[in-house]
Design a protein around this motif. Structure first.
Motif, PDB file in Angstrom:
ATOM      1  N   THR A  11       0.843  -1.194  -0.145  1.00 45.21           N
ATOM      2  CA  THR A  11       0.017   0.097   0.018  1.00 45.21           C
ATOM      3  C   THR A  11       0.892   1.481   0.061  1.00 45.21           C
ATOM      4  O   THR A  11       0.573   2.105  -0.631  1.00 45.21           O
ATOM      5  N   SER A  69       1.503   3.651  -3.234  1.00 47.60           N
ATOM      6  CA  SER A  69       1.189   5.149  -3.324  1.00 47.60           C
ATOM      7  C   SER A  69       2.112   5.897  -3.355  1.00 47.60           C
ATOM      8  O   SER A  69       1.918   6.917  -4.012  1.00 47.60           O
ATOM      9  N   TYR A 119      -3.522   4.305 -11.753  1.00 44.56           N
ATOM     10  CA  TYR A 119      -3.627   5.406 -10.585  1.00 44.56           C
ATOM     11  C   TYR A 119      -3.305   6.697 -11.099  1.00 44.56           C
ATOM     12  O   TYR A 119      -3.855   7.670 -10.408  1.00 44.56           O
ATOM     13  N   MET A 142      -0.970  10.311  -3.051  1.00 43.19           N
ATOM     14  CA  MET A 142      -1.188   9.108  -2.101  1.00 43.19           C
ATOM     15  C   MET A 142      -2.332   8.646  -1.173  1.00 43.19           C
ATOM     16  O   MET A 142      -2.579   7.673  -1.141  1.00 43.19           O
ATOM     17  N   VAL A 150      -4.787   7.360  -3.659  1.00 40.75           N
ATOM     18  CA  VAL A 150      -4.384   5.872  -4.018  1.00 40.75           C
ATOM     19  C   VAL A 150      -4.589   4.642  -2.950  1.00 40.75           C
ATOM     20  O   VAL A 150      -5.035   3.642  -3.043  1.00 40.75           O
ATOM     21  N   MET A 151      -4.093   5.156  -1.824  1.00 42.03           N
ATOM     22  CA  MET A 151      -4.352   4.226  -0.818  1.00 42.03           C
ATOM     23  C   MET A 151      -5.779   3.935  -0.308  1.00 42.03           C
ATOM     24  O   MET A 151      -5.986   2.617  -0.026  1.00 42.03           O
TER      25      MET A 151
END
Length: 532
Positions: A334, A338, A410, A468, A471-472
Motif C-alpha cells: 500500500t 502509493s 492510478y 497518495m 491511491v491508498m
C-alpha cells in the motif's frame, strides 16, 4: 536555430503530447470497444437492463448530493460563524471521515446499526429491541452522506471564514434580523462553494463502488463490475453511460465555476459571530451526533472487530488469520504503490504545469484540460478499460496484472489532483531568478535541478500527498488490474468483508485508517483554508 526559450519548451511539449494520449486512452478505448464490439450498440445502450442501473444511480446521487449540501453547509455555519463551544475541536474532527474508504464505512454501518450490531446489543442491554436492516438505497444514502459531506463542509467553511463582516454589520444596523442577513447577504456569497462541493459529491457518488456493493444497491458501477466477465456487451454499454454521466457533471461544474465568483474576498475585520442563545445545546448535540455517526461509530466498530478477534484467538476459540508476518506485505504494498503513483503523477503533470504557468502554450492548455477532466472518470471505468485492453491486445497481454499498469491507472485516475498544486508551485518560482541563472549560462536542466525543484518542493509534496491519500483508498482499480501477488490493505479489507471475516477486516481497515488519517491531517485538515 532555435532560441533558448523554444529549446526549453521542446521537451515539456513532447511530454505533454504523450501525457495527453495516456490520460485520454481509457475513456477513448471504452467508447471504441463499445461501438465495435457488436453490430447494434445503441440497442444495448438504451435497453431496459441498462436503464435500471442508470435510474438507481441518478436517484442515489441526487439524494446524497442534497443531503450533503444541507449537512455540510449547516456544519460549516455552526463551526465558523456561531458561538458554539470547542469550535477548533469540531473544525479538526469534522473533515476526518475522509480517511474512511466508503466500503469500510458501509461495513461499519452494517455492523453497528443492523440487528446483532453494536447499537442493537447496547439497546438490548437496556431492554429495547432493534430490528432495523441497513441495506439498499437507505443504507447507501446514509453511508455516502456521512462519509462525503466533508467535500461540501470544507469549501463552505473556508468561504465563510473569508467573508467580510462589514456588509453583515451594515445589514444588522439597518434592522435586518439574523435569518434575513443569512438569506440575503451570506447565502448569495457562499452558493458557489456549496454548488462546487455538491457537484463533487454527485460525481463521487456515481463513481462509488464499495458502499453500493456492500449495501447491495445495483448502481452503474456495481452492475459494471458484476457483468465485466459474464456479459461484456452490457458492461461496456453501462460503462459508456457512466462515462457520459460523468462528463455531464464535469460540464455542470465548469458552468458553475464560470457563473459564480470563487475568489476569496478581502476580509474586513473578523467575521461576524452569531449568538445561538437557547438553541446552543441543540447545535452542540447536532455537531456531536455528526461526529459520532461519521467518525466515532466507525472507529468503535473497527476496534470492536479487532478486539473481539484477538480475544477469541487468545482463548483458543478461533484462530486469527492475521498475524505480524502477513501484515507486513499488504502494508508495504500500500505504501510503496502509493508513493510510486504519487511520484509518477507529479512527474507526469509537471511539464504541463510549466507550459500553462510559464509559457502559456496551447499544448499545455489542451493537456491540462484532459488531465483535469480525466479526474472525473470513475476508477472502475479506468480499471475496466485497461482490463479489456490487456485481454484483447498482444501488447496489453504483456502488461496484464503488472505493477506498471497499476501505477499507470492510478496516475490517470488521480493525476488531476497534482495538477493544480504543480501549477501553483511553478508560479512560485520568481522569474528574475530564472533569468539570472540563464544569464550566468545555466541550461534549463541545470536550472531545474539547482533552482526550480528546491523552490517547488513544498507544493509538489502537497500534490503528491493528495495522490497518495487517494491511491491508498482506491478499490475498483486495484481489484481489477493489480498483480496477483500484490495485495494491498484496501483489497485485503474488502475481500475479508466479502468473505465474512469481519475480525480480519477490522485489522486491515484499522491499519489503512491510521495511514490515511495521518495523510488527511497533513494534506487536508491543515490546508482547509485553501479549499475555496
Amino acid at each position: 536555430m532555435l532560441s533558448p526559450t523554444t529549446r526549453s519548451t521542446v521537451v515539456p511539449k513532447a511530454v505533454a503530447v504523450v501525457v495527453t494520449i495516456g490520460f485520454a486512452f481509457p475513456a477513448g478505448y471504452l467508447v471504441w470497444r463499445n461501438f465495435t464490439f457488436h453490430s447494434d450498440p445503441l440497442d444495448v445502450l438504451f435497453s431496459q437492463r441498462t436503464r435500471g442501473p442508470l435510474l438507481r444511480t441518478l436517484r442515489l446521487a441526487v439524494l446524497v448530493s442534497a443531503c450533503t449540501a444541507v449537512l455540510g453547509t449547516a456544519l460549516a455555519w455552526l463551526t465558523t460563524r456561531c458561538d458554539v463551544p470547542l469550535r477548533r475541536l469540531w473544525q479538526a474532527l469534522l473533515p476526518l471521515p475522509l480517511v474512511f474508504p466508503t466500503f469500510i464505512g458501509a461495513e461499519a454501518m452494517i455492523r453497528t446499526i443492523n440487528p446483532g450490531g453494536l447499537l442493537a446489543d447496547w439497546l438490548d442491554n437496556v431492554g429495547l429491541t432493534w430490528n432495523v436492516e441497513m441495506r439498499g438505497l437507505v443504507g447507501a444514502l446514509l453511508t455516502l452522506t456521512l462519509f462525503t459531506y466533508p467535500y461540501v463542509y470544507l469549501p463552505v467553511a473556508a468561504r465563510l471564514r473569508r467573508l467580510p463582516g462589514s456588509v453583515e454589520e451594515t445589514a444588522r444596523l439597518l434592522g435586518d434580523s439574523p435569518p434575513t442577513i443569512i438569506r440575503r447577504v451570506v447565502l448569495p456569497q457562499t452558493v458557489g462553494a456549496i454548488s462546487a462541493g455538491t457537484l463533487l459529491v454527485f460525481l463521487y457518488t456515481i463513481s462509488d463502488f464499495g458502499a453500493v456493493q456492500l449495501m447491495r444497491y445495483d448502481t452503474l458501477s456495481r452492475a459494471i463490475y458484476t457483468t465485466r466477465l459474464s456479459n461484456q456487451r452490457e458492461s461496456l454499454a453501462l460503462s459508456v453511460i457512466l462515462l457520459v454521466l460523468a462528463a455531464v457533471v464535469v460540464l455542470a461544474e465548469r458552468a458553475a465555476t464560470r457563473r459564480y465568483d470563487f475568489s476569496a474576498p478581502a476580509r474586513s475585520g473578523q467575521p461576524v459571530i452569531y449568538r445561538l442563545g437557547r438553541t446552543k445545546p441543540l447545535a452542540v448535540a447536532f455537531l456531536a451526533a455528526s461526529v459520532a455517526l461519521s467518525l466515532l461509530g466507525p472507529l468503535a466498530s473497527l476496534a470492536d472487530w479487532a478486539i473481539d478477534g484477538i480475544r477469541l484467538d487468545m482463548s483458543g476459540e478461533r484462530e486469527l488469520l492475521v498475524g505480524w508476518n502477513n501484515m507486513w506485505s499488504p502494508t508495504w504494498n500500500t505504501a510503496y504503490g502509493s508513493v510510486l503513483a504519487a511520484v509518477a503523477a507529479v512527474a507526469a503533470v509537471l511539464p504541463t504545469a510549466y507550459l500553462v504557468a510559464r509559457h502559456r502554450s496551447w499544448i499545455g492548455t489542451v493537456t491540462n484540460t484532459v488531465i483535469v477532466s480525466t479526474f472525473a472518470l470513475p476508477g472502475i471505468l479506468i480499471g475496466l478499460a485497461l482490463l479489456f485492453w490487456t485481454l484483447r491486445t498482444g501488447m496489453g497481454n504483456h502488461l496484464r496484472n503488472t505493477l506498471v499498469l497499476l501505477v499507470f491507472a492510478y496516475v490517470v485516475r488521480f493525476g488531476g489532483q497534482a495538477m493544480r498544486t504543480s501549477q501553483v508551485a511553478v508560479s512560485a518560482v520568481p522569474p528574475r531568478l530564472t533569468d539570472a541563472c540563464r544569464t550566468l549560462g545555466a541550461g534549463w536542466v541545470r536550472r531545474f535541478w539547482t533552482l526550480d525543484l528546491k523552490l517547488m518542493a513544498s507544493g509538489l509534496l502537497a500534490g503528491g500527498g493528495l495522490v497518495m491519500l487517494s491511491v491508498m483508498k482506491e478499490l475498483p482499480i486495484t481489484l481489477l488490474i493489480a498483480p496477483f501477488d500484490f495485495p494491498t490493505l484496501t483489497t485485503k479489507a474488502f475481500n475479508s468483508i466479502e468473505e465474512a471475516f469481519v475480525t480480519e477486516a477490522g485489522v486491515w481497515a484499522g491499519i489503512l485508517v491510521v495511514l490515511s488519517g495521518v495523510l488527511t491531517w497533513f494534506f487536508v485538515v491543515r490546508r482547509a483554508d485553501h479549499f475555496d
